[in-house]
Design a protein around this motif. Structure first.
Motif, PDB file in Angstrom:
ATOM      1  N   ALA A  26       0.810  -1.214   0.000  1.00 37.99           N
ATOM      2  CA  ALA A  26       0.000   0.000   0.000  1.00 37.99           C
ATOM      3  C   ALA A  26       0.843   1.263   0.000  1.00 37.99           C
ATOM      4  N   GLY A  27       2.139   1.143   0.299  1.00 39.74           N
ATOM      5  CA  GLY A  27       2.995   2.314   0.350  1.00 39.74           C
ATOM      6  C   GLY A  27       4.415   1.921   0.693  1.00 39.74           C
ATOM      7  N   PRO A  28       5.296   2.910   0.810  1.00 40.37           N
ATOM      8  CA  PRO A  28       6.713   2.627   1.019  1.00 40.37           C
ATOM      9  C   PRO A  28       7.116   2.404   2.479  1.00 40.37           C
ATOM     10  N   GLY A  29       6.239   2.690   3.417  1.00 36.30           N
ATOM     11  CA  GLY A  29       6.616   2.631   4.825  1.00 36.30           C
ATOM     12  C   GLY A  29       6.460   1.261   5.448  1.00 36.30           C
ATOM     13  N   ARG A  30       6.808   1.207   6.712  1.00 30.01           N
ATOM     14  CA  ARG A  30       6.650  -0.017   7.493  1.00 30.01           C
ATOM     15  C   ARG A  30       5.173  -0.366   7.618  1.00 30.01           C
ATOM     16  N   TYR A  31       4.896  -1.623   7.656  1.00 33.32           N
ATOM     17  CA  TYR A  31       3.552  -2.135   7.889  1.00 33.32           C
ATOM     18  C   TYR A  31       2.537  -1.618   6.879  1.00 33.32           C
ATOM     19  N   GLU A  32       2.944  -1.526   5.638  1.00 32.21           N
ATOM     20  CA  GLU A  32       2.029  -1.103   4.583  1.00 32.21           C
ATOM     21  C   GLU A  32       1.837  -2.195   3.532  1.00 32.21           C
ATOM     22  N   THR A  33       2.223  -3.416   3.872  1.00 29.56           N
ATOM     23  CA  THR A  33       1.989  -4.537   2.980  1.00 29.56           C
ATOM     24  C   THR A  33       0.846  -5.357   3.559  1.00 29.56           C
ATOM     25  N   LEU A  34      -0.257  -5.426   2.834  1.00 32.32           N
ATOM     26  CA  LEU A  34      -1.422  -6.205   3.259  1.00 32.32           C
ATOM     27  C   LEU A  34      -1.283  -7.626   2.743  1.00 32.32           C
ATOM     28  N   VAL A  35      -1.604  -8.603   3.594  1.00 30.24           N
ATOM     29  CA  VAL A  35      -1.484 -10.006   3.233  1.00 30.24           C
ATOM     30  C   VAL A  35      -2.757 -10.740   3.616  1.00 30.24           C
ATOM     31  N   ARG A  36      -3.293 -11.472   2.670  1.00 29.09           N
ATOM     32  CA  ARG A  36      -4.445 -12.336   2.964  1.00 29.09           C
ATOM     33  C   ARG A  36      -3.888 -13.639   3.522  1.00 29.09           C
ATOM     34  N   VAL A  37      -4.214 -13.955   4.784  1.00 28.26           N
ATOM     35  CA  VAL A  37      -3.648 -15.133   5.431  1.00 28.26           C
ATOM     36  C   VAL A  37      -4.594 -16.319   5.457  1.00 28.26           C
ATOM     37  N   GLY A  38      -5.815 -16.115   5.025  1.00 25.19           N
ATOM     38  CA  GLY A  38      -6.770 -17.217   5.009  1.00 25.19           C
ATOM     39  C   GLY A  38      -8.191 -16.718   5.023  1.00 25.19           C
ATOM     40  N   GLN A  39      -9.058 -17.637   5.395  1.00 26.29           N
ATOM     41  CA  GLN A  39     -10.482 -17.329   5.430  1.00 26.29           C
ATOM     42  C   GLN A  39     -11.088 -18.097   6.593  1.00 26.29           C
ATOM     43  N   GLU A  41     -14.981 -18.889   8.208  1.00 29.33           N
ATOM     44  CA  GLU A  41     -16.435 -18.767   8.109  1.00 29.33           C
ATOM     45  C   GLU A  41     -16.834 -17.820   6.991  1.00 29.33           C
ATOM     46  N   GLY A  42     -16.129 -17.920   5.867  1.00 28.37           N
ATOM     47  CA  GLY A  42     -16.462 -17.139   4.688  1.00 28.37           C
ATOM     48  C   GLY A  42     -15.941 -15.710   4.681  1.00 28.37           C
ATOM     49  N   VAL A  43     -15.199 -15.323   5.715  1.00 33.49           N
ATOM     50  CA  VAL A  43     -14.680 -13.962   5.811  1.00 33.49           C
ATOM     51  C   VAL A  43     -13.159 -14.006   5.665  1.00 33.49           C
ATOM     52  N   ALA A  44     -12.630 -13.143   4.812  1.00 38.79           N
ATOM     53  CA  ALA A  44     -11.186 -13.088   4.601  1.00 38.79           C
ATOM     54  C   ALA A  44     -10.484 -12.587   5.861  1.00 38.79           C
ATOM     55  N   MET A  45      -9.346 -13.205   6.173  1.00 30.25           N
ATOM     56  CA  MET A  45      -8.509 -12.750   7.277  1.00 30.25           C
ATOM     57  C   MET A  45      -7.293 -12.062   6.682  1.00 30.25           C
ATOM     58  N   LEU A  46      -7.066 -10.812   7.098  1.00 23.48           N
ATOM     59  CA  LEU A  46      -5.951 -10.012   6.588  1.00 23.48           C
ATOM     60  C   LEU A  46      -5.032  -9.616   7.729  1.00 23.48           C
ATOM     61  N   THR A  47      -3.784  -9.409   7.399  1.00 21.55           N
ATOM     62  CA  THR A  47      -2.834  -8.837   8.335  1.00 21.55           C
ATOM     63  C   THR A  47      -1.968  -7.857   7.564  1.00 21.55           C
ATOM     64  N   PHE A  48      -1.116  -7.169   8.250  1.00 26.16           N
ATOM     65  CA  PHE A  48      -0.214  -6.242   7.579  1.00 26.16           C
ATOM     66  C   PHE A  48       1.191  -6.482   8.099  1.00 26.16           C
ATOM     67  N   THR A  49       2.166  -6.186   7.273  1.00 28.00           N
ATOM     68  CA  THR A  49       3.557  -6.416   7.612  1.00 28.00           C
ATOM     69  C   THR A  49       4.439  -5.450   6.843  1.00 28.00           C
ATOM     70  N   CYS A  50       5.728  -5.567   7.037  1.00 26.32           N
ATOM     71  CA  CYS A  50       6.664  -4.734   6.283  1.00 26.32           C
ATOM     72  C   CYS A  50       6.997  -5.439   4.968  1.00 26.32           C
ATOM     73  N   PRO A  51       7.478  -4.720   3.987  1.00 28.61           N
ATOM     74  CA  PRO A  51       7.722  -5.322   2.676  1.00 28.61           C
ATOM     75  C   PRO A  51       8.958  -6.221   2.622  1.00 28.61           C
ATOM     76  N   GLU A  52       9.876  -6.080   3.591  1.00 32.01           N
ATOM     77  CA  GLU A  52      11.088  -6.897   3.557  1.00 32.01           C
ATOM     78  C   GLU A  52      10.801  -8.327   3.991  1.00 32.01           C
ATOM     79  N   ARG A  53      11.663  -9.241   3.535  1.00 29.49           N
ATOM     80  CA  ARG A  53      11.569 -10.620   3.991  1.00 29.49           C
ATOM     81  C   ARG A  53      12.087 -10.687   5.426  1.00 29.49           C
ATOM     82  N   ALA A  54      11.561 -11.607   6.208  1.00 30.68           N
ATOM     83  CA  ALA A  54      11.969 -11.739   7.605  1.00 30.68           C
ATOM     84  C   ALA A  54      13.476 -11.934   7.728  1.00 30.68           C
ATOM     85  N   ALA A  55      14.085 -12.682   6.803  1.00 30.37           N
ATOM     86  CA  ALA A  55      15.521 -12.942   6.855  1.00 30.37           C
ATOM     87  C   ALA A  55      16.350 -11.682   6.614  1.00 30.37           C
TER      88      ALA A  55
END
Length: 99
Positions: A26-39, A41-55
């Protein structure tokens, strides 16, 4: 991330899994990467993180007030005692965890 909301929101597309890989930067800053982690009861579960790989990120210790918030949640959701929270945090490599 310190910007006024506006424009087209990527939440709907990521929520529908209409974004390849279920990710959207969503942008260049920290915690601006949205990730769909699953579903659930029919509702999408989303989280946010930084764009870099954990490593590629140098980890740092969480602040005490963040650990207290996590401890409160673990206590409310699972009945964990402060001592159990401290043991859990220590098993995750958190130094001097005050829960």
């Amino acid at each position: 991330m310190h910007r006024e909301p506006g424009g087209s929101s990527p939440l709907e597309a990521v929520g529908r899994a209409g974004v390849p890989g279920g990710r959207h930067g969503a942008g260049p800053g920290r915690y601006e990467t949205l990730v769909r982690v699953g579903q659930r009861e029919g509702v999408a579960m989303l989280t946010f993180t930084c764009p870099e790989r954990a490593a590629d990120v140098v980890p740092n210790q969480p602040e005490q007030r963040y650990l207290r918030m996590l401890s409160e949640g673990l206590s409310q959701a699972h009945g964990w005692s402060p001592a159990r929270c401290r043991r859990y945090f220590a098993s995750c490599g958190v130094d001097d965890a005050v829960a």
